[in-house]
Design an enzyme around this catalytic site. Structure first.
Site, PDB file in Angstrom:
ATOM      1  N   ASN A  39     -16.335  10.443  -0.488  1.00 26.83           N
ATOM      2  CA  ASN A  39     -17.566   9.719  -0.215  1.00 26.83           C
ATOM      3  C   ASN A  39     -17.325   8.210  -0.109  1.00 26.83           C
ATOM      4  O   ASN A  39     -18.053   7.519   0.597  1.00 26.83           O
ATOM      5  CB  ASN A  39     -18.600   9.989  -1.309  1.00 26.83           C
ATOM      6  CG  ASN A  39     -19.222  11.354  -1.186  1.00 26.83           C
ATOM      7  OD1 ASN A  39     -19.471  11.831  -0.083  1.00 26.83           O
ATOM      8  ND2 ASN A  39     -19.475  11.999  -2.308  1.00 26.83           N
ATOM      9  N   PHE A 171     -18.280  17.909   5.638  1.00 23.96           N
ATOM     10  CA  PHE A 171     -17.642  16.662   5.218  1.00 23.96           C
ATOM     11  C   PHE A 171     -16.396  16.859   4.354  1.00 23.96           C
ATOM     12  O   PHE A 171     -15.322  16.333   4.645  1.00 23.96           O
ATOM     13  CB  PHE A 171     -18.724  15.877   4.461  1.00 23.96           C
ATOM     14  CG  PHE A 171     -18.326  14.575   3.857  1.00 23.96           C
ATOM     15  CD1 PHE A 171     -18.676  13.395   4.469  1.00 23.96           C
ATOM     16  CD2 PHE A 171     -17.653  14.514   2.648  1.00 23.96           C
ATOM     17  CE1 PHE A 171     -18.350  12.182   3.904  1.00 23.96           C
ATOM     18  CE2 PHE A 171     -17.319  13.318   2.081  1.00 23.96           C
ATOM     19  CZ  PHE A 171     -17.655  12.131   2.711  1.00 23.96           C
TER      20      PHE A 171
END
Length: 317
Positions: A39, A171
């Site tokens: 992230n 992701f």
């Protein structure tokens, strides 16, 4: 006895709630936290993991810094992997958090995973990665025997019908598809807690009301996390309420009936032009491959949020 877990994270607001849930539920023992780039860059995700651990009182466990880059490819930097648009420039924007009250373990994340698993009994540890799978792949490479000693791997990542970083890929898998391919192909059970499941775990207004009603400093922090995370999700993905992806993997360990899973054959695509990072999933066996893993399919919404609300209350006491 509580199930011991090693939580491998890249905080991230939903990672932070996963740490909170792991620390605040008596059915599991949070044995260690490891960080990975995902992230945000590794320096930020490591710092965030330490701040959240301090916030929730997980100060007596080892926390180790993990992989800064993917196994074999250059880190993707076009915005599809660095999730600053959702999690902010720190990776955990929003409320003020305490400074870390512990030192980092001197070992690498991979070495810490190896040391704990090899010192424990077979089946004593469950690995719960909620970011890219680089640390697990490195640990497998350094000490292949961990595969036979880990009870299971519960990974927040992937999806059997949708992606969110590309049309095909989620992701966490796209960030290091080669690592994910190795982990999913290894001779242990991986439960893929992917987008099809986690998009059911949304923080609705009713859920937010329950959290605010707790009325503690910790519940205020969680509510402010959801404010920031929710605004990012609405802006980027046009979803009115944010899905709390990573806590679903922890909930699966606490109470498998809350996160229902089905047997499947799952492999990670690493060669496709348009499908790189896809978690190819076959529930029917029509592809001729034997089932090798599990895919989470259905969430008990109320029971999931009960776990999180109870954890916040317990940690606020």
């Amino acid at each position: 006895m509580p199930q011991k877990i090693i939580l491998d994270v890249d905080p991230g607001h939903d990672d932070a709630i996963a740490i909170l849930l792991a620390q605040g539920n008596p059915e599991i023992e949070l044995a260690a936290i490891t960080s990975v780039a995902g992230n945000q860059v590794l320096e930020k995700t490591t710092y965030n993991a330490m701040r959240v651990a301090t916030l929730v009182g997980a100060t007596n466990i080892p926390i180790a810094r993990g992989a800064e880059f993917p196994l074999v490819r250059e880190q993707i930097t076009d915005g599809s992997v660095d999730a600053g648009s959702v999690h902010g420039v720190t990776g955990l924007d929003g409320p003020e958090l305490p400074e870390p009250s512990m030192e980092l373990d001197p070992r690498s994340a991979a070495q810490l995973i190896i040391d704990l698993v090899m010192a424990g009994e077979p089946g004593e540890y469950t690995l719960v990665p909620t970011g890219p799978l680089t640390n697990l792949a490195l640990a497998m490479r350094l000490e292949p025997r961990i595969v036979g000693r880990v009870k299971e791997v519960v990974h927040m990542g992937g999806g059997y019908t949708i992606g969110n970083a590309t049309a095909a890929a989620e992701f966490n898998v796209l960030a290091d598809a080669e690592a994910a391919a190795a982990v999913y192909a290894a001779d242990w059970t991986v439960t893929m807690v992917g987008l099809d499941l986690t998009h059911q775990a949304i923080a609705t207004p009713e859920v937010r009301d329950r959290i605010r009603a707790i009325g503690t400093d910790l519940s205020r922090v969680v509510d402010e996390w959801l404010d920031f995370f929710g605004a990012g999700y609405e802006s980027v993905w046009k979803m009115p309420y944010p899905p709390i992806h990573d806590a679903c993997a922890v909930a699966r360990v606490i109470a498998p009936e809350v996160v229902h899973s089905e047997e499947a054959w799952i492999a990670v695509e690493t060669k496709g032009q348009w499908t790189y990072g896809e978690t190819v999933t076959d529930f029917t066996g029509t592809g001729g491959q034997p089932f090798n893993n599990l895919a989470a399919t259905k969430l008990d919404f109320d029971a999931f949020w009960d776990l999180i609300v109870d954890a916040i209350k317990r940690l606020s006491a």
